[in-house]
Design a protein around this motif. Structure first.
Motif, mmCIF file in Angstrom:
data_model
loop_
_atom_site.group_PDB
_atom_site.id
_atom_site.type_symbol
_atom_site.label_atom_id
_atom_site.label_comp_id
_atom_site.label_asym_id
_atom_site.label_seq_id
_atom_site.Cartn_x
_atom_site.Cartn_y
_atom_site.Cartn_z
ATOM 1 N N GLN A 1 -3.053 -8.808 -1.403
ATOM 2 C CA GLN A 1 -1.750 -9.135 -0.844
ATOM 3 C C GLN A 1 -1.037 -7.876 -0.358
ATOM 4 O OE1 GLN A 1 0.539 -11.542 -3.453
ATOM 5 N NE2 GLN A 1 2.383 -11.421 -2.203
ATOM 6 N N LYS A 2 -1.094 -6.826 -1.202
ATOM 7 C CA LYS A 2 -0.451 -5.569 -0.794
ATOM 8 C C LYS A 2 -1.091 -5.030 0.474
ATOM 9 C CE LYS A 2 1.111 -3.989 -5.302
ATOM 10 N NZ LYS A 2 0.597 -3.346 -6.509
ATOM 11 N N PHE A 3 -2.423 -5.145 0.528
ATOM 12 C CA PHE A 3 -3.164 -4.655 1.692
ATOM 13 C C PHE A 3 -2.729 -5.402 2.950
ATOM 14 C CE2 PHE A 3 -7.040 -5.178 4.332
ATOM 15 C CZ PHE A 3 -7.191 -3.857 4.703
ATOM 16 N N LEU B 1 0.035 -7.084 3.455
ATOM 17 C CA LEU B 1 1.433 -6.821 3.801
ATOM 18 C C LEU B 1 1.581 -5.479 4.493
ATOM 19 C CD1 LEU B 1 3.324 -8.244 0.712
ATOM 20 C CD2 LEU B 1 3.032 -9.241 2.974
ATOM 21 N N LYS B 2 0.756 -4.516 4.061
ATOM 22 C CA LYS B 2 0.803 -3.212 4.713
ATOM 23 C C LYS B 2 0.359 -3.345 6.165
ATOM 24 C CE LYS B 2 -1.513 0.529 3.202
ATOM 25 N NZ LYS B 2 -2.110 1.349 2.127
ATOM 26 N N GLU B 3 -0.668 -4.155 6.365
ATOM 27 C CA GLU B 3 -1.143 -4.402 7.726
ATOM 28 C C GLU B 3 -0.033 -5.032 8.565
ATOM 29 O OE1 GLU B 3 -3.882 -3.730 9.366
ATOM 30 O OE2 GLU B 3 -4.714 -2.641 7.662
ATOM 31 N N ALA C 1 3.070 -4.761 8.132
ATOM 32 C CA ALA C 1 4.113 -3.773 8.377
ATOM 33 C C ALA C 1 3.771 -2.906 9.585
ATOM 34 C CB ALA C 1 4.318 -2.917 7.132
ATOM 35 N N THR C 2 2.445 -2.626 9.796
ATOM 36 C CA THR C 2 2.076 -1.842 10.979
ATOM 37 C C THR C 2 2.349 -2.634 12.243
ATOM 38 O OG1 THR C 2 -0.118 -2.395 10.198
ATOM 39 C CG2 THR C 2 0.341 -0.071 10.531
ATOM 40 N N SER D 1 -6.255 -3.620 11.347
ATOM 41 C CA SER D 1 -7.554 -3.862 10.719
ATOM 42 C C SER D 1 -8.253 -5.077 11.328
ATOM 43 C CB SER D 1 -7.346 -4.111 9.236
ATOM 44 O OG SER D 1 -8.442 -4.769 8.706
ATOM 45 N N LYS E 1 2.681 -14.944 1.961
ATOM 46 C CA LYS E 1 3.034 -14.694 0.561
ATOM 47 C C LYS E 1 2.897 -15.968 -0.251
ATOM 48 C CE LYS E 1 6.128 -10.721 0.495
ATOM 49 N NZ LYS E 1 7.517 -10.314 0.639
ATOM 50 N N ASP F 1 -4.804 -0.692 -3.628
ATOM 51 C CA ASP F 1 -3.483 -0.733 -4.253
ATOM 52 C C ASP F 1 -3.394 -1.786 -5.356
ATOM 53 O OD1 ASP F 1 -2.479 1.278 -2.711
ATOM 54 O OD2 ASP F 1 -1.882 -0.081 -1.101
#
Lengths: 413, 256
Positions: free
Chosen positions: A51-53, A55-57, A59-60, A200, A278, A371
């Motif tokens: 999930q963190k991964f 969400l980071k994507e 965000a980019t 990604s 989410k 993460d």
């Protein structure tokens, strides 16, 4: 009463002695709990890491961006042609004034055309027409030269931006600002180099490709009726709902849609996708943890099994303890504490194993789980669950032991 | 005989077992009083009801009918939890097969009853030590049962029975698993404890073991067959002397 805490302490010591006295059996018994807790921890942490991964994507890609694009209403293919649904230049140009939640926008004209530099020709390249707001919305650094400005757009200048992949493929100089390339048969001057941002592949991103950008109005001179979409930016991420309503109101009016007619365009924001994701991830995590929790129940049945064996094996001992004055409640407590201790020890080993698995997964190079963390609730849940399993499944053998008549228990062979 | 002196008062005690459809009357109405500081042997052949009586005396089993007062407390009216407290505080029970915890040391075995009463560990340990010293096992406290001889094991069991300072010490065939030399040692221990003021009831089918007691109660078919003092009973000695002198005077009178 002082008796109860002391009895609990003594029964815990006794239970630990029992566990160590039959160490192999204890290990085999708790295996179910160990595996159960280890898998719960691993699954929860993996879901968390994933999930963190993701969400980071996201965000980019950008959190306050809104996409506006033509969309065929379901079941209306006979009524509209794609050509009719295209977003028009006046629609794009009027949108910012009519939608106060938007701070800026750029229409994007996407076209496939040939691009060449000297002898090197790329017959099919993606060329995008954007205005100067594009730089702020996409947040891409200018590595050389300058960004687009409003004069480029208004004067329809034959200027372009390229990325480093295009430099490589068109065999341009490393310092290519000022060089000229042919785009769709016309000569353009390179004014700047933009950095390449990739998403990604997991989320539909691709390997870096050659990119050529020209001013929006210049693009219109290449394609008078272009296919076009709009990327807008809201004043803040949470304004997405407002922005969508404003855009719908504006486009429905400009397209003269009647109240009962569906939208012929789509408005989407990354925020909506994130919240959807989410919810999905949370659901998936609970679902997986639930499936894995079944193994905890199976482990609990194993505990109950061995506790029943333990009760009948130690019937004489129970009889003796009763004969010297152990209260039925104390015998009950002894076997409950033993079951719970067994489960908790299993839970602790499972916890350690789970952390180990996650540690290994994290160290895999380029792991999407880099993460991953074990949330505290998962630790509490699995420890609580294993203690609960011990309590519930230990109850039956414990009651059986507590109810034994002392003399019958002593006569047991 | 005042009620203060009574350790055990049994009236109309009955015990009926159900064996399938058949009912077996193990005890068919037993009345028995045992005073403080008595040393009583209960005898009888197998099936006479002596073990059933012993189990009820030890509050390990409940009578079907009748009353049993232990040190003035009516045990036949008690709950399982109250009976546990009586077993813990009023009764010391010695089993034929010792019933020691195999993995625990002699000291830990003797401490077991104290675990179930509200005593602190250190004082419990001190009491257990004293009790082991009392049965002559001061040097064997940290041994486990498999490191001890049969007689030593039974001494540990007796120390465990004595550790709570109970009103009565009950022993069910305490020498049944021992050779005759060891049996004598154990019986000497019982006599010594009795001399120190302990009330003792033992069950046995061996006449010579019962002979160590001061009173023998014989059971047959769940009833008391006979109840009389033995030669060891001091009161009995007085009786014998009296009887002898009476007999002598009678004899003198006859010759005169």
């Amino acid at each position: 009463m002082m008796l109860i805490p002391r009895i609990i302490f003594q029964t815990v010591v006794l239970a630990l002695q029992q566990i160590f006295a039959n160490i192999v059996r204890s290990i085999l018994t708790t295996l179910g709990i160990v595996i159960g807790v280890a898998s719960v921890i691993t699954v929860v942490a993996a879901t968390d890491g994933l999930q963190k991964f993701v969400l980071k994507e996201f965000a980019t890609i950008g959190a306050s961006k809104v996409w506006v694009f033509p969309r065929m209403p379901p079941g209306q293919r006979d009524r509209y042609s794609w050509r009719q649904l295209r977003i028009t230049v006046p629609e794009a140009e009027g949108m910012l004034d009519r939608c106060p939640s938007l701070i800026r926008l750029t229409p994007i004209v996407e076209m496939s055309t040939s691009v060449s530099h000297g002898d090197v020709t790329k017959s099919v390249a993606t060329v995008q027409g954007v205005n100067s707001s594009w730089h702020l919305i996409e947040d891409r650094d200018i590595l050389q030269g300058r960004p687009f400005n409003s004069i480029d757009d208004e004067q329809r200048l034959q200027v372009c931006l390229v990325n480093d992949k295009a430099i490589e493929e068109l065999e341009l100089d490393a310092n290519c600002v000022g060089q000229r390339i042919d785009v769709g048969g016309r000569s353009f001057t390179i004014v700047g180099v933009v950095e390449t941002k990739t998403v990604s592949p997991m989320f539909g991103g691709t390997e870096a490709v050659s990119e050529v950008y020209v001013p929006f109005r210049t693009a219109l001179t290449l394609r008078p009726e272009p296919r076009m979409y709009i990327i807008a930016q809201t004043r803040s991420p949470e304004l997405f709902e407002d922005a969508r309503e404003e855009i719908r109101f504006y486009l429905r009016r400009s397209r003269d849609l009647k109240p009962d007619e569906p939208d012929t365009f789509g408005v989407q924001a990354i925020e909506a996708v994130i919240s959807q994701f989410k919810r999905l991830a949370a659901g998936l995590g609970v679902f997986l943890a639930g499936i894995v929790a079944i193994s905890l129940v199976v482990g609990g049945i194993g505990i109950m099994n061995i506790m029943l064996v333990s009760v009948s094996e130690r019937t004489r001992e129970i009889g003796l303890r009763k004969a010297v004055g152990a209260q039925p409640a104390v015998i009950l407590l002894q076997f409950l504490v033993e079951a719970v201790t067994l489960c908790l020890v299993g839970g602790a080993i499972g916890l350690a194993l789970g952390y180990m698995f996650i540690g290994v997964l994290k160290f895999i190079p380029k792991s999407p789980l880099a993460d991953a963390g074990v949330p505290f609730w998962a630790v509490l849940l699995s420890v609580g669950f294993s203690a609960g399993t011990g309590l519930i499944f230990g109850m039956f053998p414990a009651i059986k032991a507590a109810r034994l008549n002392p003399i019958d228990a002593l006569r047991h062979e | 005989m005042s009620s203060v002196d009574i350790a055990i008062r049994i009236r109309g005690l009955e015990k009926v077992y159900r064996m399938g459809t058949e009912k077996v009357r193990a005890l068919a109405g037993v009345d028995l009083d045992i005073r403080r500081n008595e040393f009583v042997a209960i005898m009888g052949s197998s099936g006479s009801g002596k073990s059933t009586l012993m189990n009820i005396l030890g509050c390990l089993d409940r009578p079907t009918a009748g009353s049993y007062e232990l040190a003035g407390k009516p045990t036949h009216r008690m709950s399982a939890s109250q009976l546990a407290r009586v077993r813990n505080q009023e009764i010391g029970f010695v089993f034929q097969s010792f019933e020691l915890l195999p993995r625990a040391t002699a000291l830990a075995n003797v401490m077991l009853p104290l675990i179930y009463s509200s005593r602190y560990w250190l004082s419990a340990r001190a009491m257990a030590r004293k009790s082991l010293e009392r049965v002559g096992l001061a040097q064997r406290m940290t041994h486990r049962p498999n490191q001890l001889s049969g007689g030593q094991r039974q001494r540990v069991a007796i120390a465990r029975a004595l550790v709570t300072n109970p009103s009565i010490l009950l022993a069910d065939e305490p020498t049944g698993n021992l050779d005759s030399k060891t049996s004598d040692d154990i019986m000497m221990l019982f006599k010594q404890l009795h001399a120190e003021g302990q009330t003792i009831v033992i069950v046995t089918h061996e006449e010579d073991i019962a002979g160590h007691a001061h009173r023998i109660v014989r059971l047959r078919d769940g009833r008391i067959l006979s109840d009389h003092p033995t030669a060891d009973d001091p009161t009995h000695q007085t009786y014998l002397r009296l009887a002898a002198s009476t007999a002598a005077s009678l004899a003198q009178g006859a010759t005169a």
